[in-house]
Design a protein around this motif. Structure first.
Motif, short mmCIF file in Angstrom:
data_model
loop_
_atom_site.label_atom_id
_atom_site.label_comp_id
_atom_site.label_asym_id
_atom_site.label_seq_id
_atom_site.Cartn_x
_atom_site.Cartn_y
_atom_site.Cartn_z
N HIS A 158 42.26 40.44 50.03
CA HIS A 158 43.44 40.24 49.20
C HIS A 158 44.59 41.18 49.58
O HIS A 158 45.72 40.95 49.17
CB HIS A 158 43.08 40.46 47.74
N LYS A 159 44.32 42.24 50.31
CA LYS A 159 45.37 43.21 50.66
C LYS A 159 46.59 42.52 51.28
O LYS A 159 47.71 42.98 51.13
CB LYS A 159 44.82 44.27 51.59
N PHE A 160 46.32 41.42 51.99
CA PHE A 160 47.41 40.65 52.60
C PHE A 160 48.52 40.30 51.60
O PHE A 160 49.70 40.40 51.92
CB PHE A 160 46.84 39.36 53.23
N GLY A 169 49.42 50.88 48.85
CA GLY A 169 48.32 49.93 48.99
C GLY A 169 47.67 49.39 47.73
O GLY A 169 46.86 48.47 47.81
N SER A 170 47.95 49.95 46.54
CA SER A 170 47.30 49.42 45.34
C SER A 170 48.23 49.59 44.14
O SER A 170 49.36 50.07 44.28
CB SER A 170 45.96 50.12 45.10
N VAL A 171 47.75 49.20 42.96
CA VAL A 171 48.58 49.26 41.75
C VAL A 171 48.60 50.68 41.18
O VAL A 171 48.43 50.88 39.98
CB VAL A 171 48.11 48.27 40.68
N GLY A 175 42.74 49.06 41.75
CA GLY A 175 42.87 48.02 40.75
C GLY A 175 43.77 46.84 41.12
O GLY A 175 44.10 46.03 40.25
N SER A 176 44.12 46.69 42.41
CA SER A 176 45.11 45.65 42.71
C SER A 176 44.53 44.24 42.66
O SER A 176 45.20 43.32 42.20
CB SER A 176 45.80 45.91 44.05
N ASN A 177 43.29 44.05 43.13
CA ASN A 177 42.77 42.68 43.04
C ASN A 177 42.41 42.34 41.60
O ASN A 177 42.54 41.19 41.17
CB ASN A 177 41.63 42.43 44.04
N ILE A 182 36.40 37.27 44.85
CA ILE A 182 35.76 37.85 46.04
C ILE A 182 36.90 38.43 46.88
O ILE A 182 37.53 37.73 47.66
CB ILE A 182 34.97 36.77 46.83
N SER A 183 37.15 39.74 46.69
CA SER A 183 38.38 40.34 47.22
C SER A 183 38.40 40.43 48.74
O SER A 183 39.48 40.52 49.33
CB SER A 183 38.57 41.74 46.62
N GLY A 184 37.23 40.39 49.39
CA GLY A 184 37.25 40.47 50.85
C GLY A 184 35.92 40.09 51.46
O GLY A 184 34.90 39.95 50.77
C1 LIG Z 1 40.88 47.79 49.27
C2 LIG Z 1 39.89 46.85 48.73
C3 LIG Z 1 39.50 46.87 47.38
C4 LIG Z 1 39.97 47.91 46.39
O1 LIG Z 1 41.31 47.87 46.10
P1 LIG Z 1 41.91 47.34 44.71
O2 LIG Z 1 43.30 47.85 44.74
O3 LIG Z 1 41.09 47.90 43.61
O4 LIG Z 1 41.83 45.85 44.75
C5 LIG Z 1 38.62 45.90 46.92
N1 LIG Z 1 38.11 44.97 47.75
C6 LIG Z 1 38.44 44.92 49.06
C7 LIG Z 1 37.84 43.87 49.91
C8 LIG Z 1 39.33 45.86 49.59
O5 LIG Z 1 39.65 45.79 50.89
#
Ligand SMILES: *Cc1c(COP(=O)(O)O)cnc(C)c1O
Length: 399
Positions: free
Chosen positions: A91-93, A194-196, A239-241, A380-382
């Protein structure tokens, strides 16, 4: 005075957030806030972002019904929001693409970023390349050694990696150096966070760019099931995702919001990264939030099997959601995360990153207690490719 008051209130979520930074940084933060407020309501900007999301990033990502996992658990229906299929594998994208376009719009000529495990550095290098903006990434010397593959990726993508030798030679030292660079070169430089986390307006900007996750979940759920999910589950590092998943649903009281933190090896100091579960209110990296700290306010060491969750703080808005009880948070141990990882691998043919494996574990627990007509969505963040060596090590397999 009135303006200052308005800006101040806008930077807070309840008692959390704010701008706890040196005076020298304030002009840069004000410039960023003004530029973002304009971009946010400019249809041309939103169209451009949408176009990159679609044609470069692979959005919208699928909302996939995990049929075999659901049958195995025998409770609520489990859906997966497939951010692992985003360009770059996470999701970082969503965030780096948005901020890089904002940087270009502001006329900035270079991007700088901090990185710990290297994932955010790689994501920033990626969007720098596609927009033709040079990228310089600050990374602690200790992290550079541990994460050599990500350093190599950044270099292949054309970024310069600055080795930070100060302090503990990890993420917090990298942040300090990136801020130093920003203050010195604010005229031509954009600091891509990179994040919130961090000072206002970053927690808001990053949340907004990530909230495409929740908007798509809403739309896809309505299309598919004719209603909203009962429970949303996401892992929480900065906490961004999680904020991206939750933001759209904050006013939908019937939709339960659940965050999975890194419980590591247990509740002892230094054994986990669960800031919301075991932290206390403090100030870290420019914002007031829950922080892992000792009795004297010294920031504690952290541990998690997943590098992306290994951070002693958390976004201010999530801290506020904890206090108002709009969202709840649980600590998931390394071992439980591995259980979630194996379940998704064997029942769905998906190797998730270890970060969202924490969310998978709690979702499985909750699904057991819920009715079959209820619906859970896990973000599923990554994807798990980056974690193969860690998983092999954890289960005693020699690669
Ligand atoms: C960086 C990362 C996270 C943690 O970052 P959040 O800001 O909490 O989302 C979670 N999952 C993946 C796959 C990441 O690369």
């Amino acid at each position: 005075m009135v303006d200052a008051y308005v800006v101040r209130k806008r930077g807070y979520f309840g008692q959390f957030g704010g701008q706890y930074v040196p005076e020298t940084l304030m002009p840069a933060l004000h410039e960023l806030e003004a530029a973002y407020d304009e971009a946010k309501v400019d249809p041309a900007f939103q169209e451009e972002l949408e176009s990159y999301y679609r044609h470069y990033g692979g959005r919208p990502t699928p909302l996939y019904f995990a049929r075999r996992l659901t049958d195995h658990i025998g409770g609520a229906q489990i859906y997966l929001k497939r951010e692992d299929l985003c360009h770059g594998g996470a999701h970082k994208f969503n965030n780096v693409m948005g901020q890089a376009l904002l940087a270009r719009r502001m006329g900035k000529k270079r991007l700088i970023a901090e990185t710990g495990a290297g994932q955010h550095g790689v994501a920033t290098a990626m969007v720098g390349a596609v927009l033709g903006l040079p990228v310089e990434v600050y990374m602690g010397a200790a992290d550079i050694q541990r994460q050599s593959l990500n350093v190599f990726r950044m270099r292949l993508l054309g970024a310069t990696v600055h080795r930070v030798e100060q302090g503990s030679q990890t993420l917090k030292d990298a942040i300090n150096e990136a801020l130093r660079d920003w203050v010195t070169n604010v005229e031509n430089t954009y600091y891509l966070l990179g994040s919130v986390v961090g000072p206002h307006p970053y927690p808001t900007i990053v949340r907004d760019f990530q909230s495409v996750i929740g908007r798509e979940i809403r739309q896809q759920s309505l299309q598919r099931n004719g209603r909203l999910p009962d429970l949303l589950v996401a892992c929480v590092g900065g906490g961004s995702n999680a904020m991206g998943t939750f933001a759209t649903f904050l006013d939908e009281e019937r939709v339960e919001l659940l965050g999975a933190e890194a419980g590591g090896r247990g509740a002892g100091p230094g054994e986990h990264s669960a800031s919301l579960t075991w932290g206390r209110v403090g100030v870290l990296h420019g914002a007031r939030s829950y922080v892992l700290q000792d009795a004297d306010g010294q920031v504690l060491d952290t541990h998690s099997i997943s590098a992306g969750l290994d951070y002693p703080g958390v976004g201010p808005q999530l801290s506020a959601l904890k206090d108002t009880k709009r969202a709840s948070f649980v600590a998931v141990t390394d071992e439980q995360a591995l259980e979630g990882f194996h379940a998704l691998a064997t029942y769905e043919g998906i190797l998730p990153a270890l970060e969202p494996a924490h969310a998978v574990f709690v979702a499985m627990q909750r699904a057991r207690e819920m009715r079959r007509d209820e619906v859970i969505v896990i973000t599923i963040s990554g994807r798990g490719d980056k974690d193969m060596a860690t998983v092999a090590d954890a289960i005693g397999v020699k690669l």
